[in-house]
Motif scaffolding. Structure first.
Motif, short mmCIF file in Angstrom:
data_model
loop_
_atom_site.label_atom_id
_atom_site.label_comp_id
_atom_site.label_asym_id
_atom_site.label_seq_id
_atom_site.Cartn_x
_atom_site.Cartn_y
_atom_site.Cartn_z
N ILE A 437 26.28 -11.69 33.13
CA ILE A 437 25.37 -12.37 34.07
C ILE A 437 23.92 -11.98 33.80
CG2 ILE A 437 24.70 -12.47 36.50
CD1 ILE A 437 27.68 -12.28 37.20
N VAL A 438 23.68 -10.71 33.48
CA VAL A 438 22.31 -10.26 33.20
C VAL A 438 21.76 -10.95 31.95
CG1 VAL A 438 20.91 -8.27 32.53
CG2 VAL A 438 22.57 -8.05 34.38
N SER A 439 22.60 -11.05 30.89
CA SER A 439 22.14 -11.71 29.66
C SER A 439 21.87 -13.20 29.90
CB SER A 439 23.18 -11.53 28.56
OG SER A 439 24.41 -12.14 28.91
N GLU A 440 22.73 -13.85 30.66
CA GLU A 440 22.51 -15.26 30.96
C GLU A 440 21.28 -15.46 31.84
OE1 GLU A 440 26.07 -16.71 32.69
OE2 GLU A 440 27.24 -16.67 30.83
N ALA A 441 21.03 -14.54 32.74
CA ALA A 441 19.84 -14.63 33.58
C ALA A 441 18.57 -14.49 32.74
CB ALA A 441 19.88 -13.56 34.66
N LYS A 442 18.58 -13.57 31.77
CA LYS A 442 17.42 -13.44 30.89
C LYS A 442 17.21 -14.70 30.06
CE LYS A 442 17.59 -8.40 30.51
NZ LYS A 442 17.77 -7.25 29.59
#
Length: 501
Positions: A437-442
């Motif tokens: 989720i963090v990578s997709e948010a970035k």
């Protein structure tokens, strides 16, 4: 005139007896000019009150200095004894209560000594008013005791004349028990049981109270009496209840590895409703120690047992039997490890209303709890269908279960270990999801920035290619029939005319 009359009367009696009386001997010893009284050591009434007040204040001050000195010595002795025992960790809250009782008993001895040194009975009240006593000396009744007393008095008002007699009997019994502190706990238990029986008989025979009211009255009597007697008769120092509590607690801790499968417990804690019932049952059995009245302790056992029956019913989808209930109760006790278990059982046995223990569901559930504790104390390898070697290794902690896959767990592995492994797997999955989720948010943030920059660039190119020309505002057209100065050559507007008929 009063003193003159007394002087003349005394002179007359002395002359009859042939005794010469000096007038100066009749005056007050303090020299105030009034006549003294031999009964007041030669002082007049006013001077006698002053001298007595001075002597009494002096004695009060001496007594308080003595009491404070003795109290300091007791507190220093108590503090030194506590420092030597600081390395020993006490597992029950009862130990702290017993220390407080021991300190209070010592201070009470000082208080008795202080009271004995007083010259008058009224001096004690004056001392308390002159200086506020410390909390260790003046022991106030607890809030709970006051509340129970008020509730008991309000309850007895509904019984009118029998209520007054019941209250007198209870007060007499409490006074009797206060004078029987030196008796053994078994003898005090017999006194309480005899009192219950006598009051119940009087309610039925002498006062003609209906049976349903008798049961309510006995419950209130038990609540009132045992709330006041709790600190004296629960786990007394003259018994070995405390040692039994420690032994049972140590035994239950050593049996932490016992699984529901070993006890044939028909409860599936993976079902959320069943898990909630198990937690509530453990909470109720632990809460038993916080109650003062035997009936309230029995109520905790009853609630725990009902939660167990509900858990079995949900798991098996059918009503539970006695064969299912007892193993589950044993499992709950092992999992909850209730504090001061033996002390609570002994307290209920000794001071509970006998009619409640001999009949009803409370007595049934209490009997099963006693059986569960006896089973835990005598638990061995044969009881769990284990070999003696495995049982000894589990008891000594030589072997500990290792993390396994959920499908490869053996039936004997503790349910807690299974739950721990599942929780670790779940945490690992949640960690992976969080990283994704963090990578997709970035990535989304970068896309939004690129899109904003692209739109801004396109707008600038269009504006540069097609520049915006702002023309002056055109003049608004005037209305035809309006008063326009510039159009003065136009004919005037038609006006309506009225013709007479």
């Amino acid at each position: 005139p009063f003193f003159s009359f007394n002087r003349k009367k005394m002179n007359l009696k002395s002359e009859r007896r042939g005794i010469h009386v000096d007038q100066s001997e009749l005056l007050c010893k303090k020299g105030c000019g009034y006549y003294g009284n031999p009964a007041w050591q030669g002082f007049c009434s006013k001077c006698w009150r002053e001298e007595y007040h001075k002597a009494r204040q002096k004695q009060i001050q001496e007594d308080w200095e003595l009491a404070e000195r003795l109290q300091r010595e007791e507190e220093e002795a108590y503090a030194s004894s506590q420092s030597t025992q600081g390395a020993q960790s006490l597992t029950f809250s009862k130990f702290e209560e017993k220390k407080t009782n021991e300190k209070t008993r010592k201070v009470t001895t000082v208080k008795k000594f202080f009271t004995a040194s007083s010259r008058a009975g009224a001096k004690k009240a004056e001392i308390q008013e002159a200086k506020a006593p410390s909390p260790s000396i003046n022991r106030q009744a607890s809030i709970e005791t006051d509340r129970v007393s008020k509730e008991f008095i309000e309850f007895l008002k509904t019984y009118h004349k029998p209520g007054q007699d019941i209250y007198k009997q209870c007060k007499l019994f409490l006074d009797t028990m206060n004078h029987k502190r030196d008796l053994s706990i078994e003898e005090q238990s017999e006194c309480a049981q005899d009192f219950y029986q006598n009051v119940a008989d009087k309610l039925q025979t002498r006062w003609k109270v209906p049976p349903e009211k008798v049961e309510k009255a006995m419950d209130q009597i038990e609540k009132y009496i045992m709330t006041r007697q709790y600190k004296y008769v629960f786990c007394p120092e003259t018994t070995d209840d405390e040692k039994k509590d420690l032994a049972v607690q140590k035994r239950i801790r050593a049996l932490h590895w016992v699984t529901p499968q070993m006890l044939c417990v028909p409860v599936n804690e993976e079902i959320p409703e069943v898990s909630d019932m198990v937690v509530k049952a453990i909470t109720d059995i632990i809460e038993m120690d916080s109650k003062r009245v035997p009936r309230d302790k029995l109520a905790c056992i009853t609630k725990c047992s009902k939660h167990i029956f509900n858990a079995i019913k949900i798991t098996k989808n059918e009503p539970a039997s006695a064969d299912d209930f007892l193993p589950t109760l044993i499992y709950i006790v092992l999992k909850g490890n209730p504090p001061r278990l033996q002390s609570n059982i002994q307290y209920i046995t000794r001071f509970c209303n006998p009619s409640r223990l001999m009949t009803g569901e409370d007595g049934y559930y209490f009997t099963n709890l006693c059986c569960a504790v006896a089973f835990i104390e005598k638990l061995d390898a044969q009881s769990l269908n284990l070999s003696q070697e495995d049982f000894d290794r589990f008891m000594t902690g030589q072997t500990s279960p290792k993390k396994q896959e959920s499908d490869s767990f053996s039936p004997d592995v503790c349910l807690g270990v299974k739950q721990m492994c599942k929780s670790l797997d779940l945490l690992s999955q949640l960690n992976e999801r969080q990283e994704r989720i963090v990578s997709e948010a970035k990535k989304l943030e970068k896309d939004l920035i690129d899109w904003t920059d692209g739109i801004t660039k396109e707008v600038e190119e269009i504006v540069e290619k097609y520049p915006l020309e702002i023309k002056p505002k055109s003049q608004a057209l005037a209305a035809i029939d309006s008063e326009n100065v510039e159009n003065d050559k136009l004919p005037p507007p038609l006006q309506p005319q009225v013709y007479a008929g």
